[in-house]
Write an enzyme that holds these catalytic residues in place. Structure first.
Site, PDB file in Angstrom:
ATOM      1  NE  ARG A   1       1.412  -0.142   4.158  1.00 56.79           N
ATOM      2  CZ  ARG A   1       2.518   0.545   4.091  1.00 56.79           C
ATOM      3  NH1 ARG A   1       3.008   0.933   2.956  1.00 56.79           N
ATOM      4  NH2 ARG A   1       3.155   0.890   5.208  1.00 56.79           N
TER       5      ARG A   1
ATOM      6  CB  VAL B   1       9.917   6.989   5.433  1.00 60.42           C
ATOM      7  CG1 VAL B   1       9.553   6.704   3.983  1.00 60.42           C
ATOM      8  CG2 VAL B   1      11.361   7.481   5.532  1.00 60.42           C
ATOM      9  CD  GLU B   2       5.785   2.922   6.148  1.00 58.68           C
ATOM     10  OE1 GLU B   2       4.578   3.145   5.997  1.00 58.68           O
ATOM     11  OE2 GLU B   2       6.426   2.169   5.405  1.00 58.68           O
ATOM     12  CB  SER B   3       3.154   7.735  10.010  1.00 56.81           C
ATOM     13  OG  SER B   3       4.117   7.702  11.063  1.00 56.81           O
TER      14      SER B   3
ATOM     15  CE1 TYR C   1       8.488   3.130   2.830  1.00 59.88           C
ATOM     16  CE2 TYR C   1      10.170   1.435   3.066  1.00 59.88           C
ATOM     17  CZ  TYR C   1       9.106   2.135   3.576  1.00 59.88           C
ATOM     18  OH  TYR C   1       8.641   1.844   4.828  1.00 59.88           O
TER      19      TYR C   1
END
Length: 445
Positions: free
Chosen positions: A3, A142-144, A246
């Site tokens: 995702r 990075v994620e959130s 990423y």
């Protein structure tokens, strides 16, 4: 977890014209994630302070953006690479994300630096428990963007962006009231377990990060398409576009969080700091609005401190029966605990509250519903109900109808008591008073 970590916002609302000079595509998912932070409610409230006198150790003028050469950045990356099991490669893609953070998205970097002390000590403790590289603490940036309520367009949630299915595999329960993916402690434990498993699968931390983002199946297909190559940089061209950016973004975040001072980026310190928050156990269901009235705190702040709860209702469970509160409100909670349980037993409707009068509040520039509710000792939901509001948006000059309650929360002043200045009730008795439907109990020395 297959995702995207991003929230979908129109990039044109945020992207400065200079972004083209970075050679980053306008629809780059990393830029979309970064810019989404600037739309969050806690950022719009601007509850931050600067500490330039403490952080500006190089004496740069305020707002100055130092010019750092590519060769210096390359040397710093090489130095970092010698100190980590990750493969911190320097290349054009890594450099463009570094330039993005230190030149074009400096506010994002400053906010994440300010939020890091709230979570990094706990991250490091968990990473050490599992024998994992401490650099992984930056993966949550990075994620959130270190936001425990961050939600992607695909439904991934929390600091570590777990999908429901993957979260349940690692013990994170989700139901109508509670979402443990939003629990910083439990989600970090789950992320460590998942990343450890991925590292055992590939024996390479960069490959583990790629699989964390795109899923092991996607990484395995990229390995096959590459002819059996087993490093991230060798299979990168066969990975989805987001995953191609990423790991370079992860390296860039590690760089900017390490060398922010050299780029004159000053942390924006949140209103609430990690060490100013503690836990308190409760024994029956509670309600955020009633808790707000009793503690004299905006309900929005209480929800921000307890992101695991999805609604106003706070259920009691044997495996999750604690709240995060400001340390100076722990005693107030304990003193009012019984009445808080009684409030919840009456339900969340307003039929049991007596109102004396209606007033009208004129919205000023910079005001938000949470602050207005706190001012009038009511809740955000009540103001929205009284005025037929479907969202939290306000505009200067707007008239809001306010129903003032017959009772007011007792004003409490917090003092520091020393042995030489301690006072007590002369009769040695406790006092209480009745107002409206509730008794207020005053704690004596």
């Amino acid at each position: 977890m297959k995702r995207s970590l991003v929230f979908i916002f129109l990039l044109s609302l945020f992207a400065p014209a200079k972004a083209d000079t970075l050679n980053i595509a306008p629809d780059d998912p990393m830029i979309a994630m970064i810019d989404s932070l600037l739309k969050l409610e806690h950022v719009k409230r601007d509850l931050f302070t600067y500490e330039e006198e403490l952080e500006n150790k190089y004496g740069y003028p305020s707002g100055h953006v130092p010019e750092i050469s590519d060769s210096v950045i390359q040397e710093r990356i090489a130095f970092m690479n010698r100190r980590t099991p990750f493969e911190f490669e320097y290349n054009e893609d890594v450099l463009k994300y570094i330039r993005l953070f230190v030149e074009h998205r400096r506010t994002f970097t400053a906010i994440c630096m300010g939020r890091a002390p709230m979570y990094f000590p706990m991250f490091e403790e968990k990473l050490d428990k599992y024998g994992m590289p401490l650099e992984i603490r930056h993966l949550s940036v990075v994620e959130s963007a270190l936001n425990p309520t961050a939600k992607s367009w695909a439904g991934a949630m929390g600091l570590w962006q777990f999908m429901v299915t993957t979260g349940k595999m690692y013990g994170l329960e989700v139901d109508s009231y509670v979402d443990e993916r939003r629990d910083p402690l439990k989600a970090t434990e789950a992320a460590c377990q998942y990343l450890s498993m991925l590292h055992r699968m590939y024996n390479d931390w960069s490959m583990a990060l790629a699989a964390y983002n795109a899923g092991p199946g996607t990484v395995n297909r990229a390995i096959r398409r590459s002819g059996g190559k087993m490093t991230y940089w060798e299979i990168r061209e066969f990975l989805p576009k987001e995953t191609q950016g990423y790991v370079p973004t992860f390296i860039a975040v590690n760089y900017v969080m390490t060398y922010a001072a050299e780029h004159n980026i000053i942390p924006r310190i949140p209103e609430r700091k990690y060490y100013e928050v503690d836990t308190v156990h409760f024994h029956k269901p509670l309600d955020f609005n009633h808790l707000s009235l009793a503690l004299g705190l905006p309900a929005d702040l209480l929800k921000e401190l307890n992101p695991i709860y999805k609604t106003e209702h706070i259920p009691w469970r044997e495996d999750h029966n604690y709240l995060y509160l400001p340390t100076n409100k722990i005693g107030v909670f304990m003193a009012n605990e019984d009445s808080l349980y009684s409030w919840n037993a009456k339900g969340t409707d307003e039929s049991h509250i007596a109102y004396t009068q209606e007033v009208y509040h004129t919205v000023q520039r910079g005001e938000y519903l949470s602050g207005i509710a706190y001012q009038y000792h009511c809740t955000v939901d009540e103001i929205k109900m009284w005025n037929g509001l479907s969202n939290n948006n306000l505009y200067p000059g707007q008239k809001l109808r306010i129903r003032k309650p017959a009772y007011k929360p007792v004003e409490r002043t917090e003092t520091t008591t020393t042995a030489s200045s301690t006072t007590s009730n002369s009769s040695g008795t406790n006092t209480s008073s009745f107002s409206g439907d509730y008794y207020y109990y005053t704690i004596q020395n």
